[in-house]
Design a protein around this motif. Structure first.
Motif, PDB file in Angstrom:
ATOM      1  N   UNK A   6       6.801  -4.296 -18.915  1.00  0.00           N
ATOM      2  CA  UNK A   6       6.288  -3.228 -17.709  1.00  0.00           C
ATOM      3  C   UNK A   6       5.151  -3.721 -16.703  1.00  0.00           C
ATOM      4  N   UNK A   7       4.283  -4.652 -17.390  1.00  0.00           N
ATOM      5  CA  UNK A   7       3.236  -5.381 -16.355  1.00  0.00           C
ATOM      6  C   UNK A   7       4.046  -5.855 -15.184  1.00  0.00           C
ATOM      7  N   UNK A   8       5.143  -6.692 -15.618  1.00  0.00           N
ATOM      8  CA  UNK A   8       5.764  -7.421 -14.549  1.00  0.00           C
ATOM      9  C   UNK A   8       6.299  -6.644 -13.576  1.00  0.00           C
ATOM     10  N   UNK A   9       7.268  -5.217 -14.260  1.00  0.00           N
ATOM     11  CA  UNK A   9       7.995  -4.626 -13.439  1.00  0.00           C
ATOM     12  C   UNK A   9       6.889  -3.828 -12.402  1.00  0.00           C
ATOM     13  N   UNK A  10       5.836  -3.359 -12.736  1.00  0.00           N
ATOM     14  CA  UNK A  10       4.806  -2.429 -11.857  1.00  0.00           C
ATOM     15  C   UNK A  10       4.485  -3.579 -10.760  1.00  0.00           C
ATOM     16  N   UNK A  11       4.664  -4.641 -10.946  1.00  0.00           N
ATOM     17  CA  UNK A  11       4.158  -5.659  -9.891  1.00  0.00           C
ATOM     18  C   UNK A  11       5.446  -6.203  -9.036  1.00  0.00           C
ATOM     19  N   UNK A  12       6.521  -6.193  -9.749  1.00  0.00           N
ATOM     20  CA  UNK A  12       7.763  -6.722  -8.836  1.00  0.00           C
ATOM     21  C   UNK A  12       8.531  -5.613  -8.127  1.00  0.00           C
ATOM     22  N   UNK A  13       8.731  -4.350  -8.888  1.00  0.00           N
ATOM     23  CA  UNK A  13       9.502  -3.500  -8.198  1.00  0.00           C
ATOM     24  C   UNK A  13       8.890  -2.965  -6.805  1.00  0.00           C
ATOM     25  N   UNK A  14       7.575  -2.727  -6.771  1.00  0.00           N
ATOM     26  CA  UNK A  14       7.107  -2.118  -5.309  1.00  0.00           C
ATOM     27  C   UNK A  14       7.250  -3.491  -4.191  1.00  0.00           C
ATOM     28  N   UNK A  15       7.145  -4.590  -4.673  1.00  0.00           N
ATOM     29  CA  UNK A  15       7.357  -5.620  -3.777  1.00  0.00           C
ATOM     30  C   UNK A  15       8.761  -5.703  -3.396  1.00  0.00           C
ATOM     31  N   UNK A  16       9.665  -5.674  -4.220  1.00  0.00           N
ATOM     32  CA  UNK A  16      11.106  -5.541  -4.170  1.00  0.00           C
ATOM     33  C   UNK A  16      11.522  -4.737  -3.052  1.00  0.00           C
ATOM     34  N   UNK A  17      11.146  -3.518  -3.339  1.00  0.00           N
ATOM     35  CA  UNK A  17      11.516  -2.262  -2.129  1.00  0.00           C
ATOM     36  C   UNK A  17      10.682  -2.281  -1.074  1.00  0.00           C
ATOM     37  N   UNK A  18       9.956  -3.096  -0.762  1.00  0.00           N
ATOM     38  CA  UNK A  18       8.762  -3.105   0.100  1.00  0.00           C
ATOM     39  C   UNK A  18       9.423  -2.547   1.459  1.00  0.00           C
ATOM     40  N   UNK A  19      10.712  -2.784   1.931  1.00  0.00           N
ATOM     41  CA  UNK A  19      11.150  -2.398   3.216  1.00  0.00           C
ATOM     42  C   UNK A  19      11.150  -1.141   3.330  1.00  0.00           C
ATOM     43  N   UNK A  20      11.375  -0.134   1.996  1.00  0.00           N
ATOM     44  CA  UNK A  20      11.547   1.191   2.129  1.00  0.00           C
ATOM     45  C   UNK A  20      10.165   1.950   1.977  1.00  0.00           C
ATOM     46  N   UNK A  21       9.047   1.083   2.268  1.00  0.00           N
ATOM     47  CA  UNK A  21       7.854   1.789   1.930  1.00  0.00           C
ATOM     48  C   UNK A  21       6.707   1.695   2.955  1.00  0.00           C
ATOM     49  N   UNK A  22       6.069   2.772   3.414  1.00  0.00           N
ATOM     50  CA  UNK A  22       5.188   2.326   4.271  1.00  0.00           C
ATOM     51  C   UNK A  22       4.045   1.447   3.671  1.00  0.00           C
ATOM     52  N   UNK A  23       3.220   0.798   4.613  1.00  0.00           N
ATOM     53  CA  UNK A  23       1.946  -0.127   4.148  1.00  0.00           C
ATOM     54  C   UNK A  23       0.845   0.213   5.048  1.00  0.00           C
ATOM     55  N   UNK A  24      -0.285   0.717   4.775  1.00  0.00           N
ATOM     56  CA  UNK A  24      -0.506   1.308   3.454  1.00  0.00           C
ATOM     57  C   UNK A  24       0.277   2.406   2.999  1.00  0.00           C
ATOM     58  N   UNK A  25       0.062   2.723   1.626  1.00  0.00           N
ATOM     59  CA  UNK A  25       0.748   3.768   0.689  1.00  0.00           C
ATOM     60  C   UNK A  25      -0.206   4.836   0.809  1.00  0.00           C
ATOM     61  N   UNK A  26       0.252   6.082   0.582  1.00  0.00           N
ATOM     62  CA  UNK A  26      -0.560   7.158   0.243  1.00  0.00           C
ATOM     63  C   UNK A  26      -0.870   6.965  -1.243  1.00  0.00           C
ATOM     64  N   UNK A  27      -1.943   6.910  -1.663  1.00  0.00           N
ATOM     65  CA  UNK A  27      -2.584   6.801  -2.839  1.00  0.00           C
ATOM     66  C   UNK A  27      -3.425   7.951  -3.672  1.00  0.00           C
ATOM     67  N   UNK A  28      -3.725   8.828  -2.671  1.00  0.00           N
ATOM     68  CA  UNK A  28      -4.572   9.975  -3.194  1.00  0.00           C
ATOM     69  C   UNK A  28      -4.224  11.365  -2.374  1.00  0.00           C
ATOM     70  N   UNK A  29      -4.180  12.388  -3.124  1.00  0.00           N
ATOM     71  CA  UNK A  29      -3.691  13.497  -2.468  1.00  0.00           C
ATOM     72  C   UNK A  29      -4.731  14.593  -2.751  1.00  0.00           C
ATOM     73  N   UNK A  30      -4.931  15.736  -2.006  1.00  0.00           N
ATOM     74  CA  UNK A  30      -5.897  16.757  -2.156  1.00  0.00           C
ATOM     75  C   UNK A  30      -5.072  17.622  -3.324  1.00  0.00           C
ATOM     76  N   UNK A  31      -6.217  18.882  -3.499  1.00  0.00           N
ATOM     77  CA  UNK A  31      -5.379  19.730  -4.621  1.00  0.00           C
ATOM     78  C   UNK A  31      -4.310  20.455  -4.045  1.00  0.00           C
ATOM     79  N   UNK A  32      -4.242  20.388  -2.711  1.00  0.00           N
ATOM     80  CA  UNK A  32      -2.956  21.326  -2.330  1.00  0.00           C
ATOM     81  C   UNK A  32      -1.809  20.312  -2.379  1.00  0.00           C
ATOM     82  N   UNK A  33      -1.970  19.171  -2.567  1.00  0.00           N
ATOM     83  CA  UNK A  33      -0.893  18.253  -2.759  1.00  0.00           C
ATOM     84  C   UNK A  33      -0.579  17.349  -1.423  1.00  0.00           C
ATOM     85  N   UNK A  34      -1.406  17.438  -0.555  1.00  0.00           N
ATOM     86  CA  UNK A  34      -1.349  16.659   0.722  1.00  0.00           C
ATOM     87  C   UNK A  34      -2.177  15.209   0.517  1.00  0.00           C
ATOM     88  N   UNK A  35      -1.344  14.103   1.151  1.00  0.00           N
ATOM     89  CA  UNK A  35      -1.994  12.905   1.089  1.00  0.00           C
ATOM     90  C   UNK A  35      -3.303  12.832   1.708  1.00  0.00           C
TER      91      UNK A  35
END
Lengths: 322, 114
Positions: A19-48
């Motif tokens: 799982x430790x390897x998957x947690x590192x590899x998977x985000x990098x493998x699909x990085x073309x489909x992700x914005x960078x930086x990523x939203x990592x924190x959300x407020x209580x209403x659920x907005x990033x």
């Protein structure tokens, strides 16, 4: 490793590494489909409302799980670990893995982090509960509550006290310097947080962390002819007394904190343990009640006096030889 | 640190306590900066009068083994090596007296050794 080599146990042991390897590899493998930086924190209403670089998210999650897993494996290999560390690793795996999965899912195919999907507090709560349930399950599979893992070193010692002699033994022990350092940093941090009125949640969590740390950076022990008394930490609180009338023997043991599930006050099957460091300690054998394990320097002196007093009072019972 | 008392011994109780502390330092069970138990606490554990313990502590203070600090109690300040030498000398003197040497004889012997 006797009966612990079933398929399910093997999975519990090795899966966190995968799982430790998957947690590192998977985000990098699909990085073309992700914005960078990523939203990592959300407020209580659920907005990033906060962002961080993709590689950092992947690395932190992966390394956190990997470190916990390596500690888990190491302790397991030398037969120290029973269920506690496994439960902690799996709690972390579910929590960190789940956080990353939700984060990736919320950011997937979005142009910028501000567009990330809703990640309300409900999901975080679900994760915590799920991690707790899995952790508890692992704890049960790996044996649940374990028995006192320490073996007496040699026969119960004597301090050479004879009938008609009064004696007292006092001793102490302190945690490793690194542990004391961390305790002090957290204490100063919590004091600063209180003074400068940082977020009340941060201040409160620091205080909650600092108090037990201060309690367990040292302990003092006194053996008199009526009781074994211990004082915890620099304030000497709590103070606990174990009357000699309930004790039949004191043994010298080598205490390995992880075998008890860590430092502090530990409950295992048949014993209660006061642990501030690794190394020598005493075990007070109490039939019909839990044995007491205490880490203390000069353990042979303490155990010796206890045994001598019990001997002069005619209540000493030697261990059954095997 | 183990301190034992023989109540039927001819050696006074306070002397036995002081000896116990010296031995503990010698055997490195306690070191410089370590705090000795409070006199009241030790007296209660040993079942003796608190003044007996205080008398032992006072003797140790006069020897430079401990320091009495207000609020902190008795703290060990004597270096282990020095206390060890002193303890060995006490042993030598006791041995010399046992075989009948006078104090002058002992001093002569010491002088010779120097």
């Amino acid at each position: 490793m006797n009966d612990r080599t079933g398929v399910s146990t093997k999975l519990l042991l090795w899966l966190p590494g995968v799982i430790a390897v998957v947690l590192l590899v998977v985000p990098l493998a699909i990085r073309d489909r992700l914005p960078d930086p990523l939203a990592i924190h959300w407020d209580l209403s659920g907005a990033p409302n906060g962002s961080g670089p993709l590689i950092l998210i992947a690395l932190v999650s992966s390394v956190a799980v990997a470190i916990a897993w390596v500690v888990f494996l190491r302790t397991y290999r030398v037969g120290m670990l029973e269920s506690h560390a496994g439960a902690m690793v799996w709690f972390l795996v579910i929590l960190v893995g789940g956080m990353e999965t939700f984060t990736i899912a919320a950011n997937l195919d979005r142009a910028t982090w501000q567009d990330a999907a809703n990640f309300g507090p409900g999901r975080a709560a679900v994760l915590v509960v799920l991690a707790g349930v899995v952790g508890f399950g692992v704890w049960r599979v790996l044996g649940g509550t374990m028995t006192d893992p320490s073996v007496a070193i040699g026969p119960a010692p004597s301090a050479g006290i004879e009938l008609g002699e009064h004696a007292v033994w006092v001793g102490k022990t302190a945690a490793a310097k690194g542990f004391v350092g961390i305790a002090l940093v957290i204490t100063v941090g919590s004091a600063a947080a209180a003074v400068f009125r940082l977020s009340p949640v941060v201040a409160l969590s620091l205080v909650v962390t600092a108090l037990p740390l201060l309690m367990f950076i040292s302990l003092r022990v006194r053996v008199s002819n009526t009781a074994v008394t211990i004082w915890m930490g620099i304030f000497g609180v709590p103070r606990v007394s174990y009357p000699l009338t309930r004790i039949i023997r004191a043994e010298v043991i080598e205490v390995r904190p992880l075998a008890y599930g860590g430092w502090g006050y530990r409950i295992v099957k048949g014993a209660r343990a006061w642990i501030v460091r690794r190394g020598e300690g005493i075990r007070l054998v109490r039939p019909g009640k839990s044995d007491i394990v205490i880490t203390v320097d000069g353990a042979a002196g303490a155990a010796g006096l206890i045994n001598d007093i019990l001997m002069t009072q005619g209540r000493f019972v030697a261990a059954e030889s095997s | 640190m183990l301190i034992k008392l023989k109540t039927d011994s001819r050696i006074p109780l306070h002397e036995q306590i002081a000896t116990g502390v010296r031995r503990a330092i010698q055997e490195e069970q306690v070191g410089v900066g370590d705090r000795l138990p409070a006199a009241r606490e030790l007296a209660r554990a040993l079942d003796v009068n608190m003044h007996t313990v205080l008398r032992a502590y006072a003797a140790l203070r006069d020897e430079g083994v401990i320091e009495m600090r207000r609020g902190r109690g008795a703290v060990v300040i004597g270096e282990v090596s020095r206390v060890q030498v002193r303890a060995s000398l006490r042993g030598v003197v006791a041995d010399a007296r046992r075989i009948g040497l006078s104090d002058t004889d002992i001093l002569d012997e010491l002088q010779g050794a120097l």
